[in-house]
Design a protein around this motif. Structure first.
Motif, PDB file in Angstrom:
ATOM      1  N   THR A 159      41.905 -12.294 -15.179  1.00 47.00           N
ATOM      2  CA  THR A 159      41.865 -13.765 -15.122  1.00 47.00           C
ATOM      3  C   THR A 159      41.498 -14.384 -16.458  1.00 47.00           C
ATOM      4  OG1 THR A 159      39.542 -13.841 -14.406  1.00 47.00           O
ATOM      5  CG2 THR A 159      41.241 -13.783 -12.670  1.00 47.00           C
ATOM      6  N   HIS A 160      40.592 -13.726 -17.217  1.00 47.84           N
ATOM      7  CA  HIS A 160      40.178 -14.265 -18.520  1.00 47.84           C
ATOM      8  C   HIS A 160      39.436 -13.187 -19.287  1.00 47.84           C
ATOM      9  CE1 HIS A 160      36.607 -15.012 -16.040  1.00 47.84           C
ATOM     10  NE2 HIS A 160      35.884 -15.246 -17.125  1.00 47.84           N
ATOM     11  N   GLY A 161      39.048 -13.499 -20.533  1.00 49.82           N
ATOM     12  CA  GLY A 161      38.588 -12.471 -21.445  1.00 49.82           C
ATOM     13  C   GLY A 161      37.117 -12.118 -21.416  1.00 49.82           C
ATOM     14  N   HIS A 162      36.313 -12.779 -20.615  1.00 50.79           N
ATOM     15  CA  HIS A 162      34.867 -12.526 -20.654  1.00 50.79           C
ATOM     16  C   HIS A 162      34.532 -11.092 -20.223  1.00 50.79           C
ATOM     17  CE1 HIS A 162      33.944 -17.107 -20.362  1.00 50.79           C
ATOM     18  NE2 HIS A 162      34.269 -16.735 -21.581  1.00 50.79           N
ATOM     19  N   GLY A 163      33.439 -10.585 -20.800  1.00 47.62           N
ATOM     20  CA  GLY A 163      33.065  -9.189 -20.600  1.00 47.62           C
ATOM     21  C   GLY A 163      32.883  -8.787 -19.152  1.00 47.62           C
ATOM     22  N   ASP A 164      32.411  -9.720 -18.318  1.00 48.20           N
ATOM     23  CA  ASP A 164      32.190  -9.385 -16.908  1.00 48.20           C
ATOM     24  C   ASP A 164      33.499  -9.356 -16.121  1.00 48.20           C
ATOM     25  OD1 ASP A 164      32.115 -12.195 -17.433  1.00 48.20           O
ATOM     26  OD2 ASP A 164      31.287 -12.564 -15.433  1.00 48.20           O
ATOM     27  N   HIS A 165      34.634  -9.438 -16.833  1.00 47.76           N
ATOM     28  CA  HIS A 165      35.952  -9.344 -16.195  1.00 47.76           C
ATOM     29  C   HIS A 165      36.841  -8.299 -16.870  1.00 47.76           C
ATOM     30  CE1 HIS A 165      35.196 -13.037 -13.801  1.00 47.76           C
ATOM     31  NE2 HIS A 165      34.303 -13.168 -14.762  1.00 47.76           N
ATOM     32  N   VAL A 166      36.462  -7.888 -18.089  1.00 45.99           N
ATOM     33  CA  VAL A 166      37.315  -6.941 -18.824  1.00 45.99           C
ATOM     34  C   VAL A 166      36.566  -5.704 -19.327  1.00 45.99           C
ATOM     35  CG1 VAL A 166      38.833  -8.823 -19.590  1.00 45.99           C
ATOM     36  CG2 VAL A 166      37.038  -7.994 -21.131  1.00 45.99           C
TER      37      VAL A 166
HETATM   38 NI    NI Z   1      33.815 -15.901 -17.265  1.00 47.03          NI
END
Ligand code: NI
Ligand code: MN
Length: 229
Positions: free
Chosen positions: A51-58
């Motif tokens: 969904t987006h680049g933030h660490g808690d997603h990638v």
């Molecule tokens: Ni985020």
């Protein structure tokens, strides 16, 4: 009709099993995620949605993509970043764009948030995903604030919406109730809460308010809990 099972891995990380095709959303597993119970090594994936680049997603995206060879569906900027890092199986989309993949029609929706990548690279705009699988529609809002255009996303009918309730970084309980009034899904599943102290929430309190204040059925999953769509 496809058999669709959704598994929550904690935070905003989900797996979908669609007639045996495995789709992982926002890979953030143990030990990176404080609430996840499995590591990315234990996960199989044919597709990965970002969904987006933030660490808690990638945080687990590159190792999972490289190990499994899964096709990564993401925005243009994250796709370029992945290819620079040696991930070859990438399908780039962008906001408002839909594409018929083998497992589902996947439309990238807007989200009000950020998307910078952990190494400081530009991650483009954040998004969500509207999946159409046969006659069923599943909407992952991604990390987002409330926005009234959610009414447009819900106008075709929604079976399941997965939305954040943690507050602080995304919408909280109050705004998630407003979101459900715009989206009008049959079922809502909360995410992005109880991972760290700033996003602690009482999911059962959320569920009782969803039941009394909207026409949507709340489903609160335990970590590694599943829901059959
Ligand atoms: Ni985020
Ligand atoms: Mn997040």
């Amino acid at each position: 009709m496809a058999n669709i099972t959704l598994t929550w891995h904690g935070h905003a990380t989900y797996s979908l099993d669609i007639d045996g095709t495995k789709v992982v959303v926002d890979p953030f597993f143990a030990p990176n995620s404080p609430t996840a119970q499995v590591t990315q090594e234990e996960i199989s994936a044919d597709y990965i949605l970002v969904t987006h680049g933030h660490g808690d997603h990638v945080a687990d995206l590159i190792p999972l993509a490289k190990r499994t060879g899964a096709k990564v569906i993401c925005n243009f900027e994250i796709g370029n970043w992945l290819m620079e890092k040696g991930v070859e199986n990438v399908h780039q989309q962008h906001l408002g764009g839909g594409f018929q993949h083998e497992f589902a029609h996947v439309k990238m929706t807007v989200a009000l948030h950020g998307s910078g990548l952990p190494d400081g690279s530009y991650g483009g705009m954040p998004g969500g995903y509207l999946l159409t699988i046969g006659d069923r529609k599943i909407y992952f809002t991604g990390d987002t604030a409330l926005f009234s255009d959610m009414a447009l996303i819900g106008r075709g009918g929604l079976d399941v919406v997965i939305l954040p309730i943690g507050d602080n970084f995304t919408m909280g309980i109050e705004d998630s109730l407003e979101a459900l009034k715009y989206l009008k899904p049959a079922v809502a599943i909360p995410c992005h809460y109880n991972t760290w102290p700033p996003i602690e929430q009482d999911a059962e309190a959320w569920a009782s308010r969803v039941s009394s204040e909207t026409d949507t059925k709340p489903v609160v999953l335990a970590v590694e809990g599943t829901y059959t769509v």
